[in-house]
Design an enzyme around this catalytic site. Structure first.
Site, PDB file in Angstrom:
ATOM      1  N   ASP A 185     102.451 -92.220   3.610  1.00 48.57           N
ATOM      2  CA  ASP A 185     101.827 -91.259   4.390  1.00 48.57           C
ATOM      3  C   ASP A 185     101.691 -91.730   5.731  1.00 48.57           C
ATOM      4  O   ASP A 185     100.880 -92.785   6.027  1.00 48.57           O
ATOM      5  CB  ASP A 185     100.394 -90.746   3.721  1.00 48.57           C
ATOM      6  CG  ASP A 185      99.684 -89.685   4.707  1.00 48.57           C
ATOM      7  OD1 ASP A 185      99.911 -89.592   5.921  1.00 48.57           O
ATOM      8  OD2 ASP A 185      98.913 -89.230   4.048  1.00 48.57           O
TER       9      ASP A 185
ATOM     10  N   TYR B 144      99.014 -83.932  14.408  1.00 45.47           N
ATOM     11  CA  TYR B 144      97.923 -83.624  15.532  1.00 45.47           C
ATOM     12  C   TYR B 144      97.130 -84.781  15.837  1.00 45.47           C
ATOM     13  O   TYR B 144      96.408 -84.559  16.521  1.00 45.47           O
ATOM     14  CB  TYR B 144      97.131 -82.586  14.981  1.00 45.47           C
ATOM     15  CG  TYR B 144      96.580 -82.665  13.529  1.00 45.47           C
ATOM     16  CD1 TYR B 144      95.644 -83.746  13.237  1.00 45.47           C
ATOM     17  CD2 TYR B 144      96.916 -81.935  12.348  1.00 45.47           C
ATOM     18  CE1 TYR B 144      94.920 -83.864  11.910  1.00 45.47           C
ATOM     19  CE2 TYR B 144      96.609 -82.381  11.017  1.00 45.47           C
ATOM     20  CZ  TYR B 144      95.747 -83.226  10.757  1.00 45.47           C
ATOM     21  OH  TYR B 144      95.346 -83.274   9.454  1.00 45.47           O
TER      22      TYR B 144
ATOM     23  N   ARG C  84      84.536 -95.384  14.491  1.00 49.19           N
ATOM     24  CA  ARG C  84      86.167 -95.814  14.827  1.00 49.19           C
ATOM     25  C   ARG C  84      86.323 -95.317  16.250  1.00 49.19           C
ATOM     26  O   ARG C  84      85.964 -94.435  16.841  1.00 49.19           O
ATOM     27  CB  ARG C  84      86.720 -94.789  13.824  1.00 49.19           C
ATOM     28  CG  ARG C  84      86.737 -95.002  12.578  1.00 49.19           C
ATOM     29  CD  ARG C  84      88.035 -94.210  11.660  1.00 49.19           C
ATOM     30  NE  ARG C  84      88.020 -92.787  12.104  1.00 49.19           N
ATOM     31  CZ  ARG C  84      89.050 -91.846  11.604  1.00 49.19           C
ATOM     32  NH1 ARG C  84      89.919 -92.198  10.880  1.00 49.19           N
ATOM     33  NH2 ARG C  84      88.869 -90.570  12.109  1.00 49.19           N
TER      34      ARG C  84
HETATM   35  C1  PLP Z   1      94.913 -87.122   8.824  1.00 51.29           C
HETATM   36  C2  PLP Z   1      95.276 -87.315   7.475  1.00 51.29           C
HETATM   37  C3  PLP Z   1      95.518 -86.334   6.503  1.00 51.29           C
HETATM   38  C4  PLP Z   1      95.457 -85.020   6.795  1.00 51.29           C
HETATM   39  O1  PLP Z   1      95.716 -83.981   6.018  1.00 51.29           O
HETATM   40  P1  PLP Z   1      95.981 -82.489   6.334  1.00 51.29           P
HETATM   41  O2  PLP Z   1      96.487 -81.694   5.130  1.00 51.29           O
HETATM   42  O3  PLP Z   1      96.353 -82.355   7.359  1.00 51.29           O
HETATM   43  O4  PLP Z   1      94.395 -81.900   6.149  1.00 51.29           O
HETATM   44  C5  PLP Z   1      96.167 -86.780   5.295  1.00 51.29           C
HETATM   45  N1  PLP Z   1      96.338 -87.959   4.913  1.00 51.29           N
HETATM   46  C6  PLP Z   1      96.137 -89.032   5.920  1.00 51.29           C
HETATM   47  C7  PLP Z   1      96.328 -90.540   5.499  1.00 51.29           C
HETATM   48  C8  PLP Z   1      95.419 -88.630   7.147  1.00 51.29           C
HETATM   49  O5  PLP Z   1      95.072 -89.712   8.037  1.00 51.29           O
END
Ligand code: PLP
Length: 422
Positions: A207, A232, A382
């Site tokens: 991720d 984003y 943070r």
């Molecule tokens: C910001 C973030 C998300 C966000 O997931 P959404 O489906 O866009 O809400 C997921 N995983 C990680 C590690 C993040 O930092």
């Protein structure tokens, strides 16, 4: 020589900064506001304002449904190809669709269905909770013989490669980790972990939400199998902008997207009654892409490609290093702890500082001191550094104000409850 805590020191660092000019490319309507939450929601690029005006007025307003033939239809792949450049992937290995959580769900379930002989999924206890919820929900669907094992952190901040190695077994189907962890900002050694996962005959999924756009990523060099990420944060794509999915080319036709929709079908406009997966990465799409928010992603990507991720990373390291120097001089004596790795090779682009009064301090900084960090339980404030627009002067000023709030105990006027979103 001035001291790092002097404003002149910070000004000199800004003068030496070759990326300083990029700040002009963003909408900054209140120059007094110090925004250090670009790791949660990036700022608005000026070009995005113009681009959205064109998409709304001319494309939607003027072309109407013909817009699909004027570029909307291909835009998930066109924007995906630009994302590919930031992560060391081929243009046909990335597509923009859905949210990170949904994309994770699709890839995890697809992997388990392709390797039914392997029943273990591995993640870590520092992972973003939504990622863990998705893993739990997939395991609930596939059955009780599956299990999720979380690698533990020895220091609450980082995960050792050896700890991952000792959790992965010959029964592991997938190891799903965040490249940079959301709370401490710990940065994994992607290549080393990917290697050890492959040595166990398993697949890895990274991720990239907290690393894309600020840490150089080379998925091809590490031979990464799968990845997801959002647009984003450091990509500045706007609130709720769509996420991306990466599947290495040779795996694309082996995996089946578990959510069948017309945008993932071969020849979708034949409107056949039965699903047949589209070839390549397009099969990981499901329904109609969100054209407006997809359009908002591209200008931010262009800015990053112009700046170059290596230069962004170099500045990010100088800035997190500077922040840590300031913490040591101004805040450590007041009981503030460094909750991020000290070793720059293990650090993304945000730094967490811990204090037992963190929640009230963060609230005061946001509501009265014109400094916007964010707060993550139990005690982390943070500070996100987004090198395209964060200046050294801002970092210094934020920490000076933080020191004042603590030294003068200004936070004590707030009750101990907490707002819904920080
Ligand atoms: C910001 C973030 C998300 C966000 O997931 P959404 O489906 O866009 O809400 C997921 N995983 C990680 C590690 C993040 O930092």
């Amino acid at each position: 020589m001035t001291s790092p805590t002097d404003v002149e020191f910070a000004r000199e660092l800004d003068r030496q900064d070759e990326l300083a000019g990029f700040r002009e490319a963003f909408v900054i309507d209140n120059p007094e506001l110090i925004y250090l939450d670009g790791n949660s929601l990036g700022r608005l690029p000026k070009r995005t304002v113009e681009r959205l005006r064109v998409v709304v007025e001319q494309e939607w307003g003027g072309r109407l449904v013909r817009g699909w033939n004027d570029g909307w239809f291909e835009s998930p792949q066109r924007v995906g190809a630009k994302i590919a450049k930031l992560i060391g992937a081929e243009p046909d290995e990335v597509i923009v669709c859905d949210s990170t959580s949904v994309n994770l769900f699709k890839l995890v379930l697809a992997t388990l269905q392709t390797h039914p002989d392997r029943r273990q999924v591995v993640s870590d206890e520092l992972n973003f909770p939504s990622d863990l919820y998705v893993l739990q929900s997939v395991l609930r669907l596939v059955g009780p013989e599956y299990r999720l094992d979380l690698v533990r952190s020895a220091d609450g901040m980082s995960i050792s490669t050896d700890a991952v190695r000792s959790t992965v077994t010959s029964g592991t189907a997938l190891v799903a980790l965040s490249h940079v962890t959301f709370k401490s900002g710990f940065l994994y050694n992607m290549a080393a972990v990917t290697d050890l996962v492959h040595n166990a005959g398993s697949l890895v999924l990274w991720d990239l939400c907290h690393s894309i756009g600020v840490v150089p990523i080379d998925l091809k060099a590490a031979w990464v199998d799968l990845a997801v990420g959002c647009t984003y944060k450091y990509l500045n794509g706007g609130p709720g902008s769509p996420a991306f999915i990466y599947v290495r080319r040779n795996l694309q036709d082996q995996l089946t997207n578990p959510i069948w929709g017309w945008f993932g079908r071969r020849s979708q406009f034949e409107f056949g009654l039965d699903y047949e997966a589209a070839p390549g990465v397009r099969r990981f799409q499901t329904g109609t892409p969100p054209i407006l928010s997809l359009a908002a992603v591209e200008p931010g990507l262009d800015l990053l490609l112009e700046a170059g991720v290596n230069r962004v990373r170099a500045k990010s390291l100088r800035q997190t290093e500077y922040l840590i120097d300031l913490w040591e001089q101004l805040l450590a004596p007041l009981g503030v702890t460094l909750n991020s790795p000290r070793n720059p090779a293990q650090r993304g682009s945000h730094v967490s500082l811990g204090h037992t009064e963190g929640l009230r301090v963060a609230r005061l900084l946001i509501e009265e001191m014109q400094v916007i960090p964010d707060f993550r339980y139990p005690d982390n404030i943070r500070f996100g550094i987004s090198p395209l627009y964060t200046s050294f002067v801002e970092i210094r000023e934020a920490l000076v104000r933080f020191q004042r709030v603590l030294a003068e105990r200004i936070y004590e006027k707030y009750p101990l409850d907490h707002p819904a979103v920080t």
